[in-house]
Design a protein around this motif. Structure first.
Motif, PDB file in Angstrom:
ATOM      1  N   THR A   1      10.595 -10.763   4.780  1.00 23.22           N
ATOM      2  CA  THR A   1      10.169  -9.925   5.899  1.00 23.22           C
ATOM      3  C   THR A   1       8.696 -10.206   6.155  1.00 23.22           C
ATOM      4  O   THR A   1       8.032 -10.889   5.390  1.00 23.22           O
ATOM      5  CB  THR A   1      10.360  -8.421   5.598  1.00 23.22           C
TER       6      THR A   1
ATOM      7  N   TRP B   1      16.298  -3.180   1.673  1.00 23.08           N
ATOM      8  CA  TRP B   1      14.917  -3.643   1.709  1.00 23.08           C
ATOM      9  C   TRP B   1      14.634  -4.527   2.906  1.00 23.08           C
ATOM     10  O   TRP B   1      13.546  -5.066   3.036  1.00 23.08           O
ATOM     11  CB  TRP B   1      14.583  -4.391   0.413  1.00 23.08           C
TER      12      TRP B   1
ATOM     13  N   SER C   1      14.120  -5.199   7.064  1.00 22.88           N
ATOM     14  CA  SER C   1      13.440  -4.434   8.104  1.00 22.88           C
ATOM     15  C   SER C   1      14.414  -3.553   8.850  1.00 22.88           C
ATOM     16  O   SER C   1      14.060  -2.516   9.364  1.00 22.88           O
ATOM     17  CB  SER C   1      12.731  -5.389   9.071  1.00 22.88           C
TER      18      SER C   1
ATOM     19  N   ASP D   1       3.702  -3.509  10.283  1.00 20.98           N
ATOM     20  CA  ASP D   1       3.211  -3.562   8.912  1.00 20.98           C
ATOM     21  C   ASP D   1       1.740  -3.958   8.876  1.00 20.98           C
ATOM     22  O   ASP D   1       0.948  -3.419   8.109  1.00 20.98           O
ATOM     23  CB  ASP D   1       4.022  -4.576   8.090  1.00 20.98           C
TER      24      ASP D   1
ATOM     25  N   TRP E   1       5.274  -5.303   3.548  1.00 21.02           N
ATOM     26  CA  TRP E   1       6.171  -6.451   3.518  1.00 21.02           C
ATOM     27  C   TRP E   1       6.199  -7.094   2.142  1.00 21.02           C
ATOM     28  O   TRP E   1       7.233  -7.636   1.721  1.00 21.02           O
ATOM     29  CB  TRP E   1       5.808  -7.471   4.596  1.00 21.02           C
TER      30      TRP E   1
ATOM     31  N   ARG F   1       8.733  -4.980   0.175  1.00 21.81           N
ATOM     32  CA  ARG F   1      10.099  -5.250   0.614  1.00 21.81           C
ATOM     33  C   ARG F   1      10.573  -6.626   0.141  1.00 21.81           C
ATOM     34  O   ARG F   1      11.715  -6.787  -0.301  1.00 21.81           O
ATOM     35  CB  ARG F   1      10.188  -5.173   2.142  1.00 21.81           C
TER      36      ARG F   1
ATOM     37  N   TRP G   1      11.502  -6.564  -3.616  1.00 24.56           N
ATOM     38  CA  TRP G   1      12.797  -5.953  -3.937  1.00 24.56           C
ATOM     39  C   TRP G   1      13.955  -6.779  -3.383  1.00 24.56           C
ATOM     40  O   TRP G   1      15.048  -6.767  -3.951  1.00 24.56           O
ATOM     41  CB  TRP G   1      12.844  -4.520  -3.421  1.00 24.56           C
ATOM     42  N   ASN G   2      13.747  -7.488  -2.294  1.00 27.60           N
ATOM     43  CA  ASN G   2      14.770  -8.430  -1.838  1.00 27.60           C
ATOM     44  C   ASN G   2      15.039  -9.489  -2.901  1.00 27.60           C
ATOM     45  O   ASN G   2      16.189  -9.805  -3.210  1.00 27.60           O
ATOM     46  CB  ASN G   2      14.319  -9.099  -0.536  1.00 27.60           C
TER      47      ASN G   2
END
Length: 695
Positions: A449, A479, A481, A506, A516, A519, A522-523
């Motif tokens: 992201t 996670w 967008s 962001d 970002w 995120r 965690w992705n």
């Protein structure tokens, strides 16, 4: 001492990783305020730390320990988190993964003011290490526990110098003035109390001419060492300067250290072994360790793979197929230096390989003809090399390595493979190599992201208007967008607009860019145990690689590499992928590609007075148009393939910042990466050229 050695160096008086882990469990079970905030893991945004965090999560899950994992972007983020953590009454264990080795953690600036019950465990592959954290004593020092890989055993001289300078008073200090009395100083009362003056200065002037009796302090401390001379102190200072100013390098991967912990606890399995392999592979592919270091740890994991897995079929020497729908075994293999070769065409894999690019010069028309000629000489037709690797003729895939070994040396390609591993995922996907998994995870960390990316639809090349082309990448799951609902044209475009809007939001939400980064972390974390997400991330990795080759080829074609005072300097201010290269991880990969290309085409320089080996210093700067800053990376690559040089740009950047007064920010835990305000960039980079002469 406050560092713990690896298991093979441990003894009854020197506990190792397992004892430290058991103390964490004991503290958690004794704590009346057990909560997720009692054990906190702070993680740097790189694949090695990501894998180590996953391993700790599995171990804590088995021991029923509530914990929290928090990704951090850099030093500024760590400072903010430190101020927050000190307010947690239930906190008793803090684990830092690839964070903090160079920081003076026992000081009040970091964790010295934390309650006595809080213990900080530092597991960091970054070198050099801060000697206060390694050897500091006292309440603050004993609570900082460094999980060492054995390197601290070789720092005896540094330890002696640090202890002397930390605890011995200065030669001209007025403290402990009795120590300054010569041996013939008298303790008699003849002249000491005559004037009723008991001041230290009066006592120093009271010299008994007839008595040779030693002073009271010398009688009480007959074995006291003599005061360190100024010359000795200068030698100790020089020793510490050499330790801190020799440049940065990497030790054992943190995932490897956690795997040693799991081995000591007798809990190893294929999942933990795979994560340790990914941590090692990431270090090697990112030129953090040399080929010699890689081979040392590879041999250990080779034995572990053989111990935990059945032997592969005799007719499948390259790990091309799974044994069954539930086969998740690990296998050893020789990995080709072709990018993601199993997941796109053979031609693309070779074209986007930095090793092949450096040898053949693929950014030129002549280089691309040489690549086509190599494939033709091997007997591979153009249609075969332009279709997905999984669809190639099986006989050609089996002959590929033998053909390369016999023909590629004619083109200068003599180190086309290295020993590695693959993992089977049953019938979910074809076996995945460690290198491909690392590329996919790095792509998620850098570009899941926060930036608009277009990915190619699998198998849709040359498919025309309806079936060809690609679509905008959208991270799936919680996670992302937004949830990936449909891949249809109009909805996909609206998703692209939403993705772009989210990225802008962001950037404008605050001064930091953590949203970002969090995120993306965690992705990648979720993809470690989700084969579907990891397979989808491969397509993102191919798009990132295309952008790197596209930008790198443009830089060379336009002669955008400037040679200034022995440094190769690249400044990116425009281009279709400019936003992508503001992410330090992607910019670093571009630097590795350029270094590989330049290695055989330029002569090296001596960037250090201490090291006479010639290196390839490279500075990359990319303009962030939204923040009006430059992301600057300093690299010091070796001229020998597979070798690694220490990087001194962290020290150079620090001096340049102070001398120029430039507005800067450390957005990363890597000291060789810095953000500089656009208006201050020119004066900052000018000071970099001057500061390099000091080292």
């Amino acid at each position: 001492m406050v560092f713990i050695p690896p298991p093979h160096l441990a003894s009854a008086s020197r506990p190792s990783y397992a004892e430290a882990y058991n103390k964490i469990l004991a503290a958690h079970r004794r704590s009346p305020l057990s909560a997720a905030s009692s054990v906190i893991i702070l993680v740097a945004p790189d694949v090695d730390a990501l894998c180590a965090a996953k391993m700790f999560a599995e171990l804590f899950k088995q021991d029923d320990v509530m914990h929290r994992i928090t990704p951090l972007s850099g030093i500024a983020d760590l400072e903010r988190m430190r101020d927050e953590l000190i307010t947690y009454p239930e906190l008793h264990t803090l684990i830092l993964l690839n964070i903090g080795s160079i920081l003076d953690l026992p000081s009040a600036e970091w964790f010295g003011d934390f309650p006595p019950k809080v213990h900080v465990h530092v597991i960091d592959s970054g070198r050099p290490q801060n000697l206060s954290s390694l050897f500091g004593a006292g309440d603050s020092g004993e609570r900082i526990i460094v999980w060492d890989d054995g390197g601290a055993e070789n720092l005896e001289e540094e330890q002696r110098a640090w202890v002397t300078l930390a605890y011995e008073p200065e030669p001209d200090s007025d403290e402990s003035s009795d120590d300054d009395l010569p041996e013939d100083m008298s303790e008699g009362s003849g002249g000491e109390d005559e004037d009723g003056d008991g001041s230290p200065s009066r006592k120093r002037r009271s010299v008994g001419e007839g008595s040779k009796t030693p002073s009271k302090r010398r009688r009480l401390e007959p074995d006291r060492r003599p005061r360190v001379s100024r010359e000795e102190r200068d030698q100790h200072h020089a020793r510490l300067d050499k330790h801190y100013m020799s440049g940065t390098w990497s030790g054992q991967s943190v995932a490897g250290i956690v795997y040693l912990l799991a081995t000591a606890l007798e809990r190893v399995d294929n999942d933990l072994l795979w994560l340790a392999i990914l941590g090692l592979t990431n270090q090697y592919l990112r030129c953090r360790i040399s080929r010699t270091e890689y081979d040392k740890y590879h041999s250990i994991y080779y034995d572990e793979v053989s111990r935990l897995n059945p032997p592969p079929p005799a007719n499948d020497t390259h790990g091309l197929a799974a044994l069954g729908p539930d086969d998740t075994s690990l296998r050893t293999t020789d990995e080709l230096r072709f990018e993601l070769v199993r997941h796109w065409t053979l031609y693309d894999a070779m074209f986007h390989s930095s090793y092949v690019a450096g040898k053949l010069g693929i950014w030129k028309e002549q280089g691309r003809k040489r690549l086509t000629g190599l494939l033709a000489k091997m007997g591979f037709s153009i249609p075969q090399t332009q279709q997905p690797y999984s669809h190639m003729d099986m006989d050609l895939k089996r002959q590929l390595r033998d053909k390369l070994d016999s023909i590629a040396p004619e083109y200068g390609l003599i180190e086309l493979s290295y020993p590695s591993f693959v993992r089977c995922y049953g019938y979910h996907m074809q076996p995945l190599s460690a290198a491909d998994a690392v590329d996919a995870l790095n792509a998620l960390l850098d570009a899941a992201t926060g930036v608009r990316m277009e990915v190619e639809v699998e198998g849709a090349r040359n498919g025309g208007e309806w079936f060809g082309g690609g679509h905008v990448w959208r991270a799936a799951g919680r996670w992302g967008s937004s949830d990936a609902k449909s891949k249809a044209g109009g909805q996909e475009q609206s998703g692209a607009d939403q993705e772009e809007d989210d990225a802008v939001a962001d950037a404008d939400a605050g001064k930091e860019r953590e949203p970002w980064l969090v995120r993306n972390f965690w992705n990648a974390f979720d993809a470690l145990e989700d084969a579907t997400r990891l397979r989808e991330a491969i397509r993102l990795a191919t798009s990132v690689r295309r952008a790197i080759i596209r930008t790198g080829s443009s830089i060379i074609d336009k002669n955008d590499i400037r040679m200034i005072k022995g440094h190769h300097v690249v400044q990116l201010r425009q281009g279709p992928d400019l936003a992508l290269f503001t992410h330090p991880g992607v910019l670093f990969q571009l630097g590795l590609w350029l270094a590989e290309v330049l290695r055989d085409r330029v002569s090296g320089v001596n960037v250090s007075r201490r090291n006479k080996k010639k290196s390839l210093p490279l500075i990359l700067a990319c303009l962030n148009e939204q923040d009006r800053t430059y992301v600057v990376i300093g690299m010091n690559e070796s001229l020998d393939f597979g070798d690694v040089r220490k990087n001194e740009f962290g020290l150079v950047f620090l001096d340049a910042k102070e001398d120029s007064g430039a507005r800067t920010r450390h957005g990363s835990f890597d000291t060789n990466i810095l953000e500089v305000h656009e208006a201050d960039f020119e004066k900052f980079i000018a000071e970099v050229y001057r500061a390099k002469d000091k080292y």
